[in-house]
Design a protein around this motif. Structure first.
Motif, PDB file in Angstrom:
ATOM      1  N   VAL A 176       0.837  -1.196   0.000  1.00 24.16           N
ATOM      2  CA  VAL A 176       0.000   0.000   0.000  1.00 24.16           C
ATOM      3  C   VAL A 176       0.875   1.251   0.000  1.00 24.16           C
ATOM      4  N   SER A 188       0.932   3.658  -3.275  1.00 22.80           N
ATOM      5  CA  SER A 188       0.331   4.976  -3.101  1.00 22.80           C
ATOM      6  C   SER A 188       1.338   6.074  -3.405  1.00 22.80           C
ATOM      7  N   ASP A 246       1.285   8.755  -6.603  1.00 23.10           N
ATOM      8  CA  ASP A 246       1.192  10.187  -6.331  1.00 23.10           C
ATOM      9  C   ASP A 246       2.282  10.981  -7.033  1.00 23.10           C
ATOM     10  N   LEU A 270      -3.906   7.494   5.566  1.00 23.95           N
ATOM     11  CA  LEU A 270      -4.266   6.099   5.332  1.00 23.95           C
ATOM     12  C   LEU A 270      -4.269   5.313   6.634  1.00 23.95           C
ATOM     13  N   GLY A 306      -9.123   0.614  -0.983  1.00 23.86           N
ATOM     14  CA  GLY A 306      -9.393   1.690  -1.917  1.00 23.86           C
ATOM     15  C   GLY A 306     -10.579   1.369  -2.794  1.00 23.86           C
ATOM     16  N   PRO A 314      -4.809   2.679  -3.943  1.00 19.91           N
ATOM     17  CA  PRO A 314      -4.801   3.044  -2.527  1.00 19.91           C
ATOM     18  C   PRO A 314      -5.272   4.490  -2.365  1.00 19.91           C
ATOM     19  N   ILE A 315      -6.329   4.679  -1.592  1.00 23.50           N
ATOM     20  CA  ILE A 315      -6.820   6.027  -1.331  1.00 23.50           C
ATOM     21  C   ILE A 315      -7.069   6.182   0.157  1.00 23.50           C
ATOM     22  N   THR A 323      -8.743  12.434  -1.407  1.00 24.22           N
ATOM     23  CA  THR A 323      -7.497  11.978  -1.994  1.00 24.22           C
ATOM     24  C   THR A 323      -7.718  11.521  -3.431  1.00 24.22           C
ATOM     25  N   ARG A 325      -6.018  13.256  -6.834  1.00 19.59           N
ATOM     26  CA  ARG A 325      -5.197  12.564  -7.819  1.00 19.59           C
ATOM     27  C   ARG A 325      -5.812  12.665  -9.212  1.00 19.59           C
TER      28      ARG A 325
END
Length: 538
Positions: A45, A49, A53, A84, A290, A323-324, A329, A333
């Protein structure tokens, strides 16, 4: 001369681990490797993530601020990891290393934290550029441990600095390098260094005819050596950009780029072992928390740029398990990618995509909502202040005020409710100081009680002064026990002419006190009528 990166990358779960916690991305301007850690569902994760990003940085429009943008984006990725953990407590303790390169013009910006490494081969010189943020490396730097002993130290894998939920503002190593066509850079997770020493790595980097061959050889040698950890390798070569902007490499299919089991790795037909594929056995139903709500946007963005995405980040994107932290978030993105999309192709129409239309009013709606909240908070705050009271000085009078004795800019948060006839200057020193500094009251009744107490204090002091001035009738000024002749009614000597009282003066202090009370206001303020209850001797 415009420069760009030719790139290749590959990730493998290794021969021991059950899942792949590594992620990597390489494109025309950006290359990044992240090695995650932290339990069954944490490492993949964190690395996925973080890499996802950073992908929006892969462009050449940083206006001279590429280094700042890279550092800021890594710090933002760190804050998202903390969020997270806040929303998924089972991820507590997860983290990831990050080693990233961002090319702008002829300068390569470097950001690094953890024990993933960056090497450079330039002008025939091969060297390690980054320093591991590990416990044993600190001992080496302090001269307390030799590099040879560090290889067998029981705590050689203990990290001192990582991204994750342990530090709100992690310290990054930042640097920049002037680059020229032909030089090569290697980014790798520590799984490579666990098997191959620097001499072996250097030999491959020197002998490989191209960067894809270098990547495949390094990973294959690591697997042949037992590969106790995940291994991820990204190699980039600085080249002159094509004038027509054609991709420097073809875009591989997503699962092939991710190294999914059953799919051959890029540019190789090496059979994939069922037990040790290049990506982890990630549960597609939730091992990466997510939602796929905007996975299509990320995939669409990736298809617009030449790149290779490997490891957990590639599998997360392919399966839609992005993954959020929260919806915010995800929106962030997606909005960033749509903005890049719009800048690169202004003629493209996104009106057919309802989520894209929502992005257009997201900012003004947010600003309007923020303004309404601010007005509501200020209005509530002002209303609350008007239920408060305090006692203070108003032109030398004790007065009751509504509100609080502060102001916000030009707005005064209090106003005069009622001024009394009590002169502040006549109060005892302690009470006078209290009034000048304001006496808060929780209600009007409490304010009235405070005024009543001050009035009582003033009455007591005035009466005490008058009694002292008049004196008791049997006072013995000599202290000998002989009564005062004035008190017993004995005849007193006739006053001499020189002792005739001035008609404009009081004949005694007591008379002066009473006359002063009856004479009306002085130059400051008049005193209230005071009843001492017979203490005046009348």
């Amino acid at each position: 001369m415009r420069l760009a990166l030719r790139f290749a990358a590959r990730s493998d779960v290794g021969m021991v681990r059950a899942k792949n916690d590594d992620s990597a991305y390489a494109g025309r301007q950006l290359a990044v490797v992240a090695d995650g850690m932290g339990g069954h569902a944490g490492g993949n994760v964190a690395s996925a993530s973080t890499v996802l990003d950073l992908i929006p940085l892969d462009h050449d429009g940083h206006a001279g601020d590429a280094g700042t943008h890279l550092a800021d984006e890594i710090q933002t990725a760190n804050s998202l990891l903390s969020e997270l953990v806040g929303t998924n407590p089972q991820l507590a303790g997860m983290g990831t290393t990050v080693t990233a390169l961002l090319l702008e013009d002829s300068t390569l910006q470097l950001a690094h934290i953890g024990d993933s490494r960056a090497y450079r081969l330039k002008d025939g010189v091969f060297e390690q550029i980054t320093t591991d943020h590990t416990f044993v490396q600190r001992l080496i730097d302090e001269g307390r441990l030799s590099p040879e002993d560090a290889e067998i130290h029981p705590h050689k894998n203990v990290l001192m600095r990582v991204l994750g939920d342990v530090d709100a503002s992690p310290e990054l190593d930042l640097d920049h390098f002037e680059v020229s066509p032909g030089e090569r850079w290697l980014l790798c997770s520590d799984g490579l260094n666990a098997v191959l020493n620097d001499r072996a790595v250097e030999q491959v980097m020197r002998d490989a005819p191209d960067i894809r061959e270098a990547v495949n050889t390094l990973v294959d040698l690591t697997l042949a050596g037992g590969s106790p950890d995940n291994v991820t390798v990204a190699v980039v070569e600085v080249v002159q950009a094509d004038d027509d902007g054609t991709p420097l490499t073809a875009l591989p299919p997503a699962r092939q780029a991710a190294g999914e089991r059953g799919a051959p790795a890029p540019d190789t037909e090496r059979p994939r072992s069922t037990a040790h594929g290049s990506t982890a056995d990630i549960d597609h139903k939730g091992d990466l928390p997510g939602t796929a709500i905007r996975a299509d946007v990320i995939r669409q963005d990736l298809l617009t740029r030449p790149h290779v995405l490997v490891g957990s980040a590639a599998l997360a994107t392919e399966t839609g398990q992005i993954p959020i932290v929260t919806q915010r978030t995800t929106e962030r993105r997606a909005a960033k990618m749509l903005i890049r999309h719009s800048e690169e192709d202004p003629g493209e129409d996104f009106d057919d995509d309802p989520p894209a239309r929502r992005r257009r009013w997201l900012v003004p709606t947010f600003l309007s909502l923020l303004t309404l909240i601010l007005v509501a908070v200020l209005g509530f705050g002002y209303t609350w202040t008007q239920t408060r009271y305090y006692v203070a000085d108003a032109d030398n009078r004790v007065a009751i005020f509504t509100g609080v004795p502060q102001s916000v800019g030009p707005v005064n948060l209090s106003e005069l409710y009622r001024a009394t006839d009590i002169p502040v200057s006549n109060l005892p020193e302690y009470q006078r100081s209290q009034v000048i500094n304001t006496l808060p009251a929780a209600s009007l009744e409490e304010a009235e009680r405070i005024v009543g107490d001050l009035r009582s204090e003033l009455r007591a002091v005035s009466c005490e002064s008058e009694t002292t001035a008049t004196g008791p009738a049997s006072e013995d000024p000599t202290g000998t026990g002989t009564p005062n002749p004035r008190a017993t009614g004995s005849p007193s000597p006739s006053p001499s002419p020189s002792s005739t009282p001035n008609p404009g003066q009081s004949s005694s202090p007591s008379v002066s006190a009473r006359a002063g009370a009856a004479a009306g206001p002085d130059t400051r303020a008049s005193s209230p009528a005071i009843d001492c209850g017979g203490a005046t001797g009348e």
